[in-house]
Design an enzyme around this catalytic site. Structure first.
Site, PDB file in Angstrom:
ATOM      1  CB  CYS A 155      -0.865   0.016   1.245  1.00  0.00           C
ATOM      2  SG  CYS A 155      -1.750  -1.519   1.499  1.00  0.00           S
ATOM      3  NE  ARG A 198       4.124   1.677  -1.574  1.00  0.00           N
ATOM      4  CZ  ARG A 198       5.266   1.037  -1.339  1.00  0.00           C
ATOM      5  NH1 ARG A 198       6.305   1.255  -2.121  1.00  0.00           N
ATOM      6  NH2 ARG A 198       5.380   0.200  -0.335  1.00  0.00           N
ATOM      7  CD1 TRP A 238      -1.468  -5.609  -3.061  1.00  0.00           C
ATOM      8  CD2 TRP A 238      -1.948  -4.292  -4.782  1.00  0.00           C
ATOM      9  NE1 TRP A 238      -1.322  -6.342  -4.209  1.00  0.00           N
ATOM     10  CE2 TRP A 238      -1.605  -5.567  -5.275  1.00  0.00           C
ATOM     11  CE3 TRP A 238      -2.292  -3.294  -5.700  1.00  0.00           C
ATOM     12  CZ2 TRP A 238      -1.596  -5.867  -6.630  1.00  0.00           C
ATOM     13  CZ3 TRP A 238      -2.273  -3.600  -7.045  1.00  0.00           C
ATOM     14  CH2 TRP A 238      -1.927  -4.874  -7.494  1.00  0.00           C
ATOM     15  CG  ASN A 281       3.056  -0.312   3.060  1.00  0.00           C
ATOM     16  OD1 ASN A 281       2.629  -1.372   2.619  1.00  0.00           O
ATOM     17  ND2 ASN A 281       4.206   0.207   2.669  1.00  0.00           N
ATOM     18  N   GLY A 282       1.838  -2.818   5.112  1.00  0.00           N
ATOM     19  CA  GLY A 282       2.528  -3.995   5.639  1.00  0.00           C
ATOM     20  C   GLY A 282       1.513  -4.996   6.149  1.00  0.00           C
ATOM     21  CD  GLU A 320       9.758 -15.998 -16.566  1.00  0.00           C
ATOM     22  OE1 GLU A 320       8.967 -16.507 -17.376  1.00  0.00           O
ATOM     23  OE2 GLU A 320       9.688 -14.806 -16.236  1.00  0.00           O
ATOM     24  CE  LYS A 335      10.429 -11.991 -18.321  1.00  0.00           C
ATOM     25  NZ  LYS A 335       9.341 -12.644 -17.707  1.00  0.00           N
ATOM     26  CD  GLU A 360       8.785 -10.864 -21.714  1.00  0.00           C
ATOM     27  OE1 GLU A 360       7.630 -10.518 -21.969  1.00  0.00           O
ATOM     28  OE2 GLU A 360       9.081 -11.488 -20.681  1.00  0.00           O
ATOM     29  CG  HIS A 395      16.184 -37.089 -27.227  1.00  0.00           C
ATOM     30  ND1 HIS A 395      16.442 -38.417 -27.501  1.00  0.00           N
ATOM     31  CD2 HIS A 395      16.326 -36.956 -25.884  1.00  0.00           C
ATOM     32  CE1 HIS A 395      16.704 -39.064 -26.373  1.00  0.00           C
ATOM     33  NE2 HIS A 395      16.641 -38.194 -25.379  1.00  0.00           N
ATOM     34  CE  LYS A 448       2.943  -6.193 -16.003  1.00  0.00           C
ATOM     35  NZ  LYS A 448       4.069  -7.139 -16.011  1.00  0.00           N
TER      36      LYS A 448
HETATM   37  C1  F6R Z   1       6.039 -12.188 -19.757  1.00  0.00           C
HETATM   38  C2  F6R Z   1       4.695 -11.831 -19.382  1.00  0.00           C
HETATM   39  C3  F6R Z   1       3.562 -12.586 -19.999  1.00  0.00           C
HETATM   40  C4  F6R Z   1       2.460 -12.828 -18.957  1.00  0.00           C
HETATM   41  C5  F6R Z   1       1.221 -13.451 -19.627  1.00  0.00           C
HETATM   42  C6  F6R Z   1       0.147 -13.803 -18.622  1.00  0.00           C
HETATM   43  O1  F6R Z   1       6.984 -11.410 -19.106  1.00  0.00           O
HETATM   44  O2  F6R Z   1       4.469 -10.937 -18.618  1.00  0.00           O
HETATM   45  O3  F6R Z   1       3.989 -13.777 -20.544  1.00  0.00           O
HETATM   46  O4  F6R Z   1       2.964 -13.679 -17.961  1.00  0.00           O
HETATM   47  O5  F6R Z   1       0.707 -12.562 -20.571  1.00  0.00           O
HETATM   48  O6  F6R Z   1      -0.256 -12.666 -17.925  1.00  0.00           O
HETATM   49  P1  F6R Z   1      -0.993 -12.771 -16.544  1.00  0.00           P
HETATM   50  O7  F6R Z   1      -0.047 -13.347 -15.569  1.00  0.00           O
HETATM   51  O8  F6R Z   1      -1.380 -11.349 -16.207  1.00  0.00           O
HETATM   52  O9  F6R Z   1      -2.194 -13.652 -16.723  1.00  0.00           O
END
Ligand code: F6R
Length: 601
Positions: free
Chosen positions: A2, A27, A77, A101-102, A477, A481, A484, A500, A596
């Site tokens: 928060c 936050r 939050w 907050n916490g 992962e 990273k 992307e 294989h 996002k």
């Molecule tokens: C990669 C990334 C995406 C999300 C995916 C699912 O860095 O952010 O691969 O993980 O679009 O998104 P959420 O978790 O919001 O359902």
């Protein structure tokens, strides 16, 4: 995660509080509130949802409101209790208000005791105990300082607290332990905030409070009740920099925040004898025989990691599917399967639809999610919040960390209720979980190493990230990273599977990032990497153990549990991707073609 603000002075209190909360909205933004204290009493305003709702409420209702020299504010939050007006801060007692907050870990014990003494609680939050405790001690001592000290003494957990009271109406009482708090000053004004950003343009100098510091402030200055290391610093003047806390990118800030959010994620959930999830009822798992996890992207990788832990520690069968695949394969669903979805945003269309399908088929559903009140949390029967705070960088980092932690805790929770984990193993896992925030604190030498290495890995015909067991989803992962944010071709692969087929690609222009933990299948992965090295692939090994065939080496710390290695390697992979992306001149926080929150199919 928060955000809190506070003000003492003769200028526009409301304006500082609202402007400050706007800076802290990142936050948390499920509800917000302010309390103003003046000669005429206390006024308070709260609203659910974004800050704009609070602003509108204040404009409508506060046409004649009094000038107030003291005020506190909060943007929430949710961690304990739904995002409702009652649960929004500030929380009130009979004559005092608090923002926090916490997480107060021992709030249940404190609340039960206060209730037994006749105190009535309005909200479901942990925070409300603070204000009632303060008033209880104030009634006994008739001294605000003593009452505040006794209150702080009684609290366990993480907190940044501001408290105001009609009993001492010129003051703000403050305390910090584990959650951030900054005090600012200018001529005749004192400011409080969770980060620098709200103070820019208002305060000239600031103190960054240390854990364990608490005290009071009024127009004349600040008095500490604790030992303090008070040092006033000049405040920077760039808002952009302040929002990023001095980091170059939100992604970098979020990588560095992982230690803090890991603590938030686990607070109140790890007990001496096991894991506790207030959100899950005792009989929830009674008829559950297996688990199906559905998610997309990074959340899918967390799910895959979780599947190893759920089987190993929870002794429960677990399958993981990509949500967009699951939807159209006409899945056969069994009522004894718990359907788990994982999502940072809680809005991902494919994951949401998969969840609805499972729910319509009569399955019990559980969401692991970062955004309370999002679509996914509203559909799922039970939600475990990851408490990572808002993630601004498009490339997910701290969300993955907290998702993995929740899944790890869930595995132990299930292992315990199904009686399938012995106490020694359970105790060792609990001890290791508690170590994670320390491991996630970033050692500058690892970051420096990733910066230097990034020079070498800009060209070539591609990357393979390889690992085994949980280090396989970690390899996926790491590759995600990199691709992307750098737009370089990268693949994550189970190390044992390279021979294989993919090994045909091996040559000096093929970069292999090898995850080589000491505590899990080291000899197996070593052989797999040797096979690649023998075919001249360029090897960058990430390991605590020296590996003579590596062309490059990122050395992690020796430790006694593979999950600690997992989190340390995760940070190295995130930093390496970021540094390669920076060298290529890309926009780290907003890479091309991505969004996002993916709310379309
Ligand atoms: C990669 C990334 C995406 C999300 C995916 C699912 O860095 O952010 O691969 O993980 O679009 O998104 P959420 O978790 O919001 O359902």
């Amino acid at each position: 995660m928060c955000g809190i603000v506070g003000y003492i002075g003769k200028n526009d209190t409301k304006k500082f509080l609202i402007d400050g909360l706007k800076e802290l909205e990142y936050r948390g933004y499920d509800s917000a509130g302010i309390a103003l204290l003046g000669d005429d009493g206390i006024e308070t305003y709260k609203a659910v949802g974004k800050l704009i709702n609070l602003e509108e409420k204040i404009t409508q209702n506060c046409t004649n409101c009094f000038e107030t020299p003291v005020g506190i504010g909060h943007t929430r939050w949710a961690t304990h209790g739904k995002p409702t007006e009652i649960n929004a801060h500030p929380h009130l007692g009979a004559y005092s208000f608090v923002v926090h907050n916490g997480i107060i870990e021992n709030y249940k014990e404190l609340k039960d005791e206060l209730i037994s003494q006749g105190i009535e609680f309005l909200s479901q939050t942990d925070t409300e105990v603070i204000v009632h405790l303060f008033e209880k001690f104030h009634k006994i001592t008739n001294n605000t300082k003593e009452a505040f000290c006794k209150t702080i003494e009684a609290l366990h957990g993480a907190y940044a607290i501001l408290l105001i009271t009609k009993a001492d109406k010129d003051k703000i009482f403050f305390a910090k332990s584990g959650s951030p708090m900054i005090i600012g000053k200018s001529q005749n004004e004192i400011f409080f905030a969770s980060s620098d950003a709200p103070l820019i343009g208002y305060a000239s100098e600031v103190i960054y409070l240390e854990d364990g510091e608490f005290g009071e402030a009024d127009q004349n200055g600040i008095s500490f009740y604790s030992n303090n290391t008070t040092k006033w610093n000049k405040l920077q003047t760039s808002k952009q920099l302040a929002q990023k806390n001095g980091f170059r990118f939100f992604m970098e800030k979020e990588i560095y925040e992982q230690s803090e959010v890991a603590s938030d994620c686990m607070l109140g959930r790890i007990k001496d004898n096991g894991i506790s999830f207030d959100e899950i009822s005792l009989d929830f798992f009674d008829d559950i025989r297996d688990i199906k996890i559905c998610a997309c992207g990074t959340s899918y990788h967390a799910g895959l990691t979780g599947s190893y832990l759920l089987q190993r520690l929870g002794n429960i069968r677990c399958e993981v599917e990509i949500a967009s695949e699951f939807r159209y394969k006409e899945p056969i669903l069994d009522k004894n399967t718990l359907f788990v979805v994982i999502s940072q945003s809680g809005e991902t269309a494919d994951t949401l639809e998969a969840l609805k399908m499972a729910k319509n088929s009569g399955l019990k559903t559980l969401a692991i999610c970062n955004v309370d009140n999002s679509s996914i949390t509203r559909v799922a029967d039970v939600t475990l919040l990851t408490r990572a705070g808002i993630e601004k960088g498009v490339a997910s980092t701290k969300a993955f960390t907290t998702q993995t932690l929740v899944l790890w805790m869930l595995s132990l929770y299930i292992g315990k209720i199904k009686n399938s984990i012995n106490n020694n193993l359970l105790q060792n896992e609990l001890r290791t979980l508690r170590e994670v925030p320390r491991v996630l604190k970033i050692d500058s030498s690892i970051h420096e190493k990733c910066k230097r290495l990034s020079k070498r890995y800009l060209h070539g015909h591609g990357f393979f990230f390889i690992g085994r067991d949980v280090f396989y989803p970690l390899a996926l992962e790491g590759a995600l990273k990199l691709k992307e944010i750098s737009y370089l071709h990268a693949e994550g692969y189970p190390a044992g599977e390279m021979k294989h087929g993919p090994i045909a690609l091996a040559d000096p222009e093929l970069f292999t990032i090898a995850l080589m933990p000491q505590n899990l299948l080291y000899d197996k992965i070593k052989s797999n990497v040797e096979e690649l090295s023998a075919r001249d692939s360029t090897i960058c090994a990430i390991s605590p153990l020296n590996f003579e065939l590596a062309d490059d080496f990122i050395k992690t710390n020796l430790c006694d549990h593979y999950m600690l290695e997992f989190f340390e390697m995760l940070v190295a992979l995130q930093l390496l991707s970021q540094e390669i992306s920076i060298r290529l001149g890309n926009d780290v926080d907003m890479p091309r073609n991505l969004a996002k929150s993916v709310t379309v199919e």
